[in-house]
Design a protein around this motif. Structure first.
Motif, mmCIF file in Angstrom:
data_model
loop_
_atom_site.group_PDB
_atom_site.id
_atom_site.type_symbol
_atom_site.label_atom_id
_atom_site.label_comp_id
_atom_site.label_asym_id
_atom_site.label_seq_id
_atom_site.Cartn_x
_atom_site.Cartn_y
_atom_site.Cartn_z
ATOM 1 N N SER A 86 0.826 -1.203 0.000
ATOM 2 C CA SER A 86 0.000 0.000 0.000
ATOM 3 C C SER A 86 0.863 1.257 0.000
ATOM 4 C CB SER A 86 -0.924 0.008 1.226
ATOM 5 O OG SER A 86 -1.894 -1.009 1.127
ATOM 6 N N CYS A 129 -8.328 -3.242 -0.031
ATOM 7 C CA CYS A 129 -9.205 -3.182 1.158
ATOM 8 C C CYS A 129 -10.245 -4.295 1.206
ATOM 9 C CB CYS A 129 -9.867 -1.815 1.262
ATOM 10 S SG CYS A 129 -10.819 -1.311 -0.180
ATOM 11 N N TYR A 170 -17.018 -7.919 3.080
ATOM 12 C CA TYR A 170 -15.609 -8.074 3.413
ATOM 13 C C TYR A 170 -15.199 -9.516 3.158
ATOM 14 C CZ TYR A 170 -11.270 -8.160 6.155
ATOM 15 O OH TYR A 170 -9.965 -8.297 6.546
ATOM 16 N N HIS A 288 -11.815 1.905 4.800
ATOM 17 C CA HIS A 288 -12.457 1.733 3.503
ATOM 18 C C HIS A 288 -13.489 0.613 3.505
ATOM 19 C CE1 HIS A 288 -9.132 4.261 2.186
ATOM 20 N NE2 HIS A 288 -9.642 4.304 0.961
ATOM 21 N N ASN A 289 -13.453 -0.216 4.543
ATOM 22 C CA ASN A 289 -14.337 -1.374 4.595
ATOM 23 C C ASN A 289 -14.616 -1.678 6.063
ATOM 24 O OD1 ASN A 289 -15.807 -3.624 3.926
ATOM 25 N ND2 ASN A 289 -14.185 -4.615 2.758
ATOM 26 N N TYR A 309 -11.186 -2.251 7.807
ATOM 27 C CA TYR A 309 -9.931 -2.372 7.074
ATOM 28 C C TYR A 309 -9.684 -1.095 6.299
ATOM 29 C CZ TYR A 309 -6.074 -5.061 5.074
ATOM 30 O OH TYR A 309 -4.823 -5.530 4.740
ATOM 31 N N ALA A 310 -8.469 -0.606 6.398
ATOM 32 C CA ALA A 310 -8.059 0.577 5.644
ATOM 33 C C ALA A 310 -7.367 0.100 4.367
ATOM 34 C CB ALA A 310 -7.151 1.440 6.522
ATOM 35 N N LEU A 311 -6.159 0.559 4.081
ATOM 36 C CA LEU A 311 -5.419 0.098 2.897
ATOM 37 C C LEU A 311 -4.145 -0.611 3.355
ATOM 38 C CD1 LEU A 311 -5.787 3.183 0.507
ATOM 39 C CD2 LEU A 311 -7.242 1.150 0.692
#
Length: 508
Positions: A86, A129, A170, A288-289, A309-311
């Motif tokens: 990332s 993500c 997810y 992001h999720n 969850y981000a990146l």
């Protein structure tokens, strides 16, 4: 004079903050935990306010040997690699070589998923993500111990089934990070690993860190993996993960990872060098999720309100702070990185076992720095670990109990021999080997080859020729049509990651 006074005050408060936690007591806790969990070896680093306050090894590099683990011992960090990928994407965005919301097909024209619309609209950001619609760990059998290249793995993703609506769920997917690695290659002109070495490892001085197990033969102070998902640790060889390296291929030490954590906690700056901007890091650490926070999680984690969850990072709240973290699971090695940005606190735990000790030691350390009520995370985690190991054993034992004794195959070995093809996985072959023994051959992954021993009816036990970390027992059923003609094979290999059940090979 005034400036000097201010600098001294800043230094004093920094040292005071570090002194607020008894590092000797932490060290003793880690030492005892390593013994309680019967983990062969682990290494831990703790950073606070830009300083490394602890970096040490516990136990040995290999069970039965005497060489001690230390802060420079190398371990596979597995999915903690994802944050490096990332970061690499973020660097390329800053350079204008790609954009977060570019379609993946702009860089990988061959990229396809289960649906044409999804294939066209999946972005670089989506890859990082876990929201493209694939199930957790779905497709890992594609890369695991196969000779497929990263590009070939990415090309075969289109055969995986949809698990939930695009961007509406997810599913933790290694395959999308493999694709992200190929995006880095297309946008930068360099393989992901070369990019990471030049743009991250080198400026940070992560001199011992590697991106492939092939480099370990010439190095010393390397931890040995241990299979331990069912209980006692057993040393096993390193597994090659080069074709999925962008999802989990980095090998590092806690000394090197301390530098990585300090880079993250200092908003992309390290010893006067800017690796990426603070604005880019905000994107890494933006959820992001989102995930559901269960009642059990709220009870386990103080003041837990959100999780997601981000990146390349997990994100949640804990006791009024945002916590950024990620785990890693490699054949014989588990790891954890945990950051509390508001406290400029980071912990990394690398182990040579497949147990859940790492997150518990991280969580205990966070509690100590936040001055929370004393909780024995190691003891609580060990209880859960033993239960989980028992559950894994029970799943296998249930299958063994279900065996119908004293049956005979209804089909002659000659009827089973031949090639079987699955669009996702490729071709498999059943043949007769030495001593007229049926054998299962994986042309794309010969390390997975096995002999087949009759189990019951037209089902055979898979007796692997090599020891595998995630599983051991498994069966293969030969499927027939109404006229007793063999038309395919189906797998049952109980484990939590490598899903052979996704292979539905038809006889050619």
């Amino acid at each position: 004079m005034q400036k000097i006074t201010i600098l001294l005050l800043v230094l004093f408060h920094s040292l005071l903050a570090c002194a607020q936690v008894d590092v000797v007591a932490l060290d003793q806790y880690f030492q005892q935990a390593q013994k309680d969990w019967n983990v062969p070896g682990l290494s831990i680093a703790v950073v606070k306010d830009g300083k490394v306050v602890l970096a040490k090894g516990y136990g040995v590099l290999e069970k039965g040997k005497t060489t001690k683990a230390d802060e420079n011992s190398l371990y596979a960090i597995a999915s903690n690699t994802k944050a490096f990928v990332s970061a690499s994407i973020g660097i390329l965005v800053e350079e204008g070589k790609l954009h977060w919301d570019d379609p993946v097909q702009k860089y990988l024209p061959y990229f396809e998923l289960y649906d044409p619309y999804v294939s066209k609209h999946t972005t670089v950001r989506d890859l990082l993500c876990h929201r493209v619609g694939l199930g957790t760990f779905s497709g890992d059998a594609l890369w695991y111990k196969t000779n497929y290249s990263a590009e070939e793995v990415a090309k075969r993703v289109k055969y995986l089934p949809q698990a939930y609506e695009f961007r509406a769920g997810y599913g933790y997917t290694n395959l999308m990070f493999i694709a992200a690695g190929e995006v880095i290659r297309a946008a930068s002109g360099q393989p992901w690993d070369v990019f990471v070495k030049e743009r991250i490892f080198k400026p940070l001085g992560m001199e011992r860190s590697q991106t492939s197990t092939s480099a370990l033969g010439n190095l010393s102070n390397v931890a040995i993996p241990h299979k331990s998902i069912y209980g006692p640790s057993e040393p096993i060889p390193y597994a090659g993960w080069d074709n999925m390296g962008a999802a989990g291929g980095i090998i590092s030490s806690v000394s090197d990872m301390a530098k990585w954590m300090n880079l993250q906690l200092n908003q992309g700056k390290f010893e006067g060098k800017t690796i990426f901007s603070a604005q880019t890091q905000e994107i890494f650490w933006t959820m992001h999720n989102s995930n559901r926070v269960s009642a059990a999680q709220k009870q386990r984690y103080i003041q837990r309100h959100f999780s997601g969850y981000a990146l390349g990072w997990g994100i949640a709240d804990y006791a009024g702070r945002v916590v950024i973290s990620h785990s890693g699971g490699y054949d014989g090695m588990y790891s954890q990185v945990m950051l509390v940005p508001e406290e400029k606190l980071g912990i990394v735990v690398l182990t040579n076992s497949m147990t859940g000790i790492s997150p518990n030691l991280c969580q205990y350390t966070v509690d100590r720095y936040l001055k929370l009520p004393l909780k024995d995370w190691s003891k609580e985690g060990l209880s859960g670990e033993l239960e989980h190991q028992a559950e894994r054993r029970k799943i296998v034992e249930t299958r063994k109990i279900a065996q119908v004794k004293n049956t005979s195959p209804s089909l002659a070995p000659s009827a089973l021999v031949g090639k079987y093809h699955d669009p996702l996985y490729g071709t498999l072959e059943v043949k007769i080997g030495a001593n007229n023994q049926l054998e299962l051959h994986f042309p794309h992954g010969p390390q997975l080859d096995a002999t087949l021993k009759h189990w019951h009816y037209d089902t055979y036990e898979i007796q692997w020729k090599e020891n595998h970390a995630w599983y051991d027992f498994g069966t293969l059923q030969f499927v027939t049509d109404n006229n007793r003609k063999v038309i395919g094979i189906e797998f049952d290999v109980p484990n939590e990651d490598i899903f052979f059940e996704e292979i539905h090979a038809k006889k050619l």
